[in-house]
Design a protein around this motif. Sequence first.
Motif, PDB file in Angstrom:
ATOM      1  N   SER A  35      -3.771   5.347   0.062  1.00 52.90           N
ATOM      2  CA  SER A  35      -2.966   4.335   0.765  1.00 52.90           C
ATOM      3  C   SER A  35      -3.643   3.892   2.051  1.00 52.90           C
ATOM      4  O   SER A  35      -3.759   2.698   2.324  1.00 52.90           O
ATOM      5  CB  SER A  35      -1.599   4.898   1.117  1.00 52.90           C
ATOM      6  OG  SER A  35      -0.733   4.874   0.039  1.00 52.90           O
ATOM      7  N   CYS A  85       0.810  -1.216   0.000  1.00 49.82           N
ATOM      8  CA  CYS A  85       0.000   0.000   0.000  1.00 49.82           C
ATOM      9  C   CYS A  85       0.843   1.264   0.000  1.00 49.82           C
ATOM     10  O   CYS A  85       0.286   2.355   0.048  1.00 49.82           O
ATOM     11  CB  CYS A  85      -0.944   0.002   1.197  1.00 49.82           C
ATOM     12  SG  CYS A  85      -2.239  -1.215   1.010  1.00 49.82           S
ATOM     13  N   TYR A 110       1.512   6.367   7.274  1.00 49.92           N
ATOM     14  CA  TYR A 110       1.430   6.950   5.938  1.00 49.92           C
ATOM     15  C   TYR A 110       1.497   8.468   5.988  1.00 49.92           C
ATOM     16  O   TYR A 110       1.958   9.101   5.039  1.00 49.92           O
ATOM     17  CB  TYR A 110       0.156   6.476   5.221  1.00 49.92           C
ATOM     18  CG  TYR A 110       0.235   5.036   4.826  1.00 49.92           C
ATOM     19  CD1 TYR A 110      -0.746   4.135   5.198  1.00 49.92           C
ATOM     20  CD2 TYR A 110       1.300   4.562   4.084  1.00 49.92           C
ATOM     21  CE1 TYR A 110      -0.665   2.807   4.844  1.00 49.92           C
ATOM     22  CE2 TYR A 110       1.387   3.233   3.726  1.00 49.92           C
ATOM     23  CZ  TYR A 110       0.402   2.360   4.108  1.00 49.92           C
ATOM     24  OH  TYR A 110       0.498   1.046   3.766  1.00 49.92           O
TER      25      TYR A 110
END
Lengths: 305, 217
Positions: B176, B138, B204
Amino acid sequence: MATVDDLKFQEFDDAANLLAANPDATTISIDEPTEIPKNQHGRLQEPGREEDDELLGTDDSDKTELLAGQKKSAPFWTFEYYQTFFDVDTYQVLDRIKGSVFPVPGKNFVRLYIRSNPDLYGPFWICATLVFTIAVSGNLSNFFIHLGKPTYHYVPEFRKVSIAATTIYAYAWLVPLALWGFLVWRNSKVMNIVSYSFLEIVCVYGYSLFIYIPTAILWIIPQNMVRWVLMMFSLCLSGSVLVMTFWPAVRDDNRRIALVTVGTIVLLHALLAVGCLAYFFDAPELDFPVPVSPDHNGTTVIIES
Amino acid sequence: FAGLADVSIAEDIPVEGEITVPVGSRSPDEDYSTLDEPVRDTIMRDLKAVGKKFVHVMYPKKSSALLRDWDLWGPLVLCVSLALMLQGGSADSKDDGGPQFAEVFVIIWFGAVVITLNSKLLGGTISFFQSLCVLGYCVLPLTVAMLVCRLVLLAGSGTISFIIRLIVVVAMFGWSTLASTAFLADSQPPNRKALVVYPIFLFYFVISWMILTFTPQ
């Protein structure tokens, strides 16, 4: 017929109270199995004494420790042992965070929220969030302060992340270790002092750092007065959580030692806040010196007609 | 045994078929031995698996392909390319610029390991490497964002390019996080989902911050 006692606000383990009052009543318990043993040490005192009991915890500290020992029975080299430190649900973590931000005067954070279920999730992730929040906010605030100056070139200042991480994790783990060692040492000298386990102290310190996260975000505002007001405010809040937790643990000791201990706790907390503000956030309205001083070598041009 | 008497097959339907189990009468060529196949087949099989997972990340549906056959090739390729594109610290400034290659590498892998440990400690049922695989794959939208940012920075580094970069990075960050949450959230106990999703969000976010603040020399 409801008595006066029944009309008062009961603590959450009133199931045990009611059961003690009426032993023949049928009960249906829908709690998780681990909740039931903790509540079974029924509180049979009047509600008026519950505040003192919560602050001191001398009555049930052995029982809670015994029950906590029943919970963590896996040997320390298995994975299940460490899972017992993460045995919290979302609402419990949110409650603990709320308790650290809005300290209720007179209520002990450990007794009220942790209740012999200390977790490591809160301290670890609050510290991680704080590290990145301080680094990012410091970077942003420096960018806005120096924006527009022709000599300024933006750098991401990535080194400061590792410095922030070292500082905050060292504070959140070494200071509780020192404090726990000190309390254990005093406990061996003076009896009847409430003692917390090491994990409970780590928990209190971890959750008390939460207030610095919004404070660090608000420190982007480039005004000195605003920053210091914010710092005082957050220092008071988190400091009061720490003081109310540790004052009952040392107040039976020598007066001077108790005051010095509590004072040191607050001082270290303040040092952390001041240090972070000074190191990661440049002072606002810092003008680069413009060369306006007259040259001594006399570059004046004299026009002679 | 009274009820069983009613269960019977009508006499006018013939019952037929084979009951014998076919013993392996396959020729040796059909054995599942990959030792004799050409190297190209071996490589293409792995490449196709990695490519299929990339497609799954870009269009996240609740399929178990990412989880069932996990591999770490994709995360390695993504991590190395992202770290290569992100490094750009100058050695002459007192506070070095951006993160170095090793720092990005360590942040991504150490962060993924910590998040996996966190979700397992909270009672998740996913295995260690499956979770690493999902978190690594991801990162793909953010790698795409990094590529776009570098291209935009080639054109200029004014306010407009910053706004474009901001929009792209924020969009990819959301992608993501949503993709990894779609794959990982089901394996968590229901009353702890937020506790597991938040560290993924933080992870992230940090990578997006590093991408957004990248300034070329």
